[in-house]
Design a protein around this motif. Structure first.
Motif, PDB file in Angstrom:
ATOM      1  N   UNK A  85      45.200  40.751  48.771  1.00 53.39           N
ATOM      2  CA  UNK A  85      44.735  41.625  47.385  1.00 53.39           C
ATOM      3  C   UNK A  85      44.082  40.552  46.613  1.00 53.39           C
ATOM      4  N   UNK A  86      42.732  41.449  45.855  1.00 53.89           N
ATOM      5  CA  UNK A  86      42.317  40.000  44.873  1.00 53.89           C
ATOM      6  C   UNK A  86      41.992  41.485  43.863  1.00 53.89           C
ATOM      7  N   UNK A  87      40.891  40.933  43.203  1.00 54.88           N
ATOM      8  CA  UNK A  87      40.537  41.615  42.180  1.00 54.88           C
ATOM      9  C   UNK A  87      39.604  42.463  42.051  1.00 54.88           C
ATOM     10  N   UNK A  88      38.695  43.725  41.889  1.00 51.09           N
ATOM     11  CA  UNK A  88      38.042  44.929  42.207  1.00 51.09           C
ATOM     12  C   UNK A  88      36.939  43.967  41.785  1.00 51.09           C
ATOM     13  N   UNK A  89      35.555  43.761  42.610  1.00 52.52           N
ATOM     14  CA  UNK A  89      34.489  43.680  42.194  1.00 52.52           C
ATOM     15  C   UNK A  89      33.484  44.921  41.071  1.00 52.52           C
ATOM     16  N   UNK A  90      32.483  45.169  40.857  1.00 50.78           N
ATOM     17  CA  UNK A  90      31.698  45.961  40.662  1.00 50.78           C
ATOM     18  C   UNK A  90      31.162  46.924  42.618  1.00 50.78           C
ATOM     19  N   UNK A  91      30.888  46.110  43.203  1.00 53.73           N
ATOM     20  CA  UNK A  91      30.737  46.378  44.197  1.00 53.73           C
ATOM     21  C   UNK A  91      31.537  47.574  45.325  1.00 53.73           C
ATOM     22  N   UNK A  92      33.489  47.676  45.254  1.00 51.67           N
ATOM     23  CA  UNK A  92      33.876  48.300  44.873  1.00 51.67           C
ATOM     24  C   UNK A  92      34.354  49.876  45.052  1.00 51.67           C
ATOM     25  N   UNK A  93      33.091  49.810  43.492  1.00 45.44           N
ATOM     26  CA  UNK A  93      33.406  51.214  42.788  1.00 45.44           C
ATOM     27  C   UNK A  93      33.429  52.354  43.786  1.00 45.44           C
ATOM     28  N   UNK A 121      35.577  54.555  36.522  1.00 44.04           N
ATOM     29  CA  UNK A 121      35.452  53.803  37.276  1.00 44.04           C
ATOM     30  C   UNK A 121      34.431  51.966  36.315  1.00 44.04           C
ATOM     31  N   UNK A 122      33.435  52.614  36.578  1.00 45.13           N
ATOM     32  CA  UNK A 122      32.314  51.085  36.151  1.00 45.13           C
ATOM     33  C   UNK A 122      32.907  51.373  35.199  1.00 45.13           C
ATOM     34  N   UNK A 123      32.468  53.226  33.799  1.00 47.90           N
ATOM     35  CA  UNK A 123      32.660  51.390  32.121  1.00 47.90           C
ATOM     36  C   UNK A 123      33.521  50.578  31.628  1.00 47.90           C
ATOM     37  N   UNK A 124      34.986  50.841  32.269  1.00 48.86           N
ATOM     38  CA  UNK A 124      36.744  50.249  33.200  1.00 48.86           C
ATOM     39  C   UNK A 124      35.507  48.637  33.130  1.00 48.86           C
ATOM     40  N   UNK A 125      35.065  48.880  34.278  1.00 51.13           N
ATOM     41  CA  UNK A 125      34.896  47.384  34.751  1.00 51.13           C
ATOM     42  C   UNK A 125      33.670  47.247  34.100  1.00 51.13           C
ATOM     43  N   UNK A 126      33.232  47.220  33.228  1.00 51.80           N
ATOM     44  CA  UNK A 126      31.511  47.188  32.372  1.00 51.80           C
ATOM     45  C   UNK A 126      32.010  46.066  31.145  1.00 51.80           C
ATOM     46  N   UNK A 144      34.676  63.225  42.836  1.00 48.40           N
ATOM     47  CA  UNK A 144      34.942  61.343  42.922  1.00 48.40           C
ATOM     48  C   UNK A 144      33.267  60.677  41.782  1.00 48.40           C
ATOM     49  N   UNK A 145      32.255  61.531  41.178  1.00 47.88           N
ATOM     50  CA  UNK A 145      31.780  60.771  40.611  1.00 47.88           C
ATOM     51  C   UNK A 145      31.848  60.888  39.513  1.00 47.88           C
ATOM     52  N   UNK A 146      31.979  61.723  39.116  1.00 48.79           N
ATOM     53  CA  UNK A 146      33.608  61.559  37.467  1.00 48.79           C
ATOM     54  C   UNK A 146      34.283  60.073  37.824  1.00 48.79           C
ATOM     55  N   UNK A 147      35.060  60.407  38.528  1.00 47.29           N
ATOM     56  CA  UNK A 147      36.212  59.286  38.786  1.00 47.29           C
ATOM     57  C   UNK A 147      35.318  57.941  38.961  1.00 47.29           C
ATOM     58  N   UNK A 148      33.950  57.824  39.283  1.00 45.36           N
ATOM     59  CA  UNK A 148      33.618  56.666  39.387  1.00 45.36           C
ATOM     60  C   UNK A 148      32.276  55.942  38.689  1.00 45.36           C
TER      61      UNK A 148
END
Ligand code: COA
Length: 199
Positions: A10-18, A60-65, A53-57
Motif C-alpha cells: 500500500x502506498x500513496x498514489x502519485x500523478x502517474x497512477x491517475x 482525480x488530477x485536480x484533487x492530486x494537484x 473514465x475521462x471525467x474521473x481522471x
C-alpha cells in the motif's frame, strides 16, 4: 493471514497512477459484475465508458494537484508489478453530523472528520483481502493526522461493501435518504463510523 493475502503493497498514489486509478474506479462503479444491470444499461455504459473514465481522471488530477492538507489517495499494488495499482481509496475531511441516528436534519450540529470515499478493487483482484488492507492503511494515515474517528457512506443495497465494513469494524452512524426510500424506493445511504484505538 495466508501469505498471498499479505503480499500487497500500500502506498500513496502519485500523478502517474491517475490512468490506472480512474480505470479501477470506472470499472468498479459503472461496470462491476457484482451488480445485476439491464442489458440496455450495460450497452449504454459501454458506449459512454471513455467519457466516464475521462471525467474521473480529470477529478482525480485536480484533487492530486490541489495539495489539500488531510487528503490522501492510497493505492494497493502487487509485488509482481509495483507500478500497477490494483485497488484504491481516498480520504478527505468532511462535515458529518455531530450526533448520528437522528431522523431530522434541520439545525444539526456538524463536525469535520476524516472520510473515506472511492474505495474500489479491480474486479480481477477481489476477495483476496486487498480492500481490508487498504482500510487498515487508511486508519494508520488518519491516526498520523491526529484523528481518532473515520467515516464513510455505503448504499443500502451494496451488500458486498456492507459485509466488508462490518468485517473491519464500522458501525451504523446515520441513515440518509429516508424520503427517497419511502417515496421512490431508492436505496438509502448509510453513514458508517469507526472509532480508532489510540496509537
Ligand atoms: C467492496 C470491495 C471494495 C471489496 O473488496 P475486496 O478486496 O474484494 O474485499 P476483501 O477481500 O478485503 O474482503 C474482506 C471481507 O469483506 C467481506 N466481503 C468482501 N467481498 C465480499 C463478497 N463478494 N461477498 C461477501 N462478503 C464479502 C468478507 O467478509 C471479506 O472477508 P473474507 O474474505 O475473509 O470472508 C470490492 O468488491 C469493490 O471494489 N466493489 C465495487 C466498488 C464498491 O462497491 N466500493 C465500495 C463503495 S461504498
Amino acid at each position: 493471514m495466508p501469505s498471498q493475502f499479505s503480499s500487497f503493497t500500500i502506498r500513496q498514489a502519485n500523478p502517474r497512477d491517475v490512468g490506472y486509478v480512474s480505470e479501477i474506479l470506472t470499472e468498479s462503479f459503472y461496470r462491476s459484475a457484482d451488480r445485476q444491470v439491464h442489458f440496455l444499461h450495460r450497452c449504454f455504459v459501454d458506449m459512454v465508458y471513455p467519457l466516464l473514465r475521462y471525467g474521473i481522471m480529470l477529478d482525480l488530477s485536480s484533487r492530486f494537484g490541489e495539495k489539500t492538507p488531510c487528503y490522501a489517495c492510497l493505492v494497493a499494488t502487487h509485488p509482481a508489478n509495483k507500478s500497477l495499482p490494483i485497488a484504491t481509496l481516498e480520504i478527505c475531511m468532511r462535515y458529518v453530523p455531530a450526533q448520528g441516528h437522528q431522523n431530522f436534519w434541520l439545525g444539526r450540529e456538524m463536525q469535520q472528520h476524516p472520510y473515506i470515499f472511492n474505495l474500489a478493487v479491480h474486479p480481477h483482484w477481489r476477495r483476496r483481502g486487498v480492500a481490508k488492507q487498504l482500510l487498515l492503511a487508511a486508519e494508520r494515515t488518519v491516526k498520523q493526522w491526529g484523528y481518532s474517528q473515520l467515516y464513510m457512506h455505503v448504499l443500502e443495497d451494496n451488500q458486498t461493501a456492507r459485509n466488508l465494513y462490518d468485517h473491519v469494524g464500522y458501525q451504523m452512524y446515520d441513515r440518509e435518504g429516508n424520503l427517497n426510500y419511502w417515496l421512490l424506493r431508492k436505496p438509502r445511504r448509510f453513514l458508517l463510523q469507526k472509532k480508532l484505538r489510540s496509537i
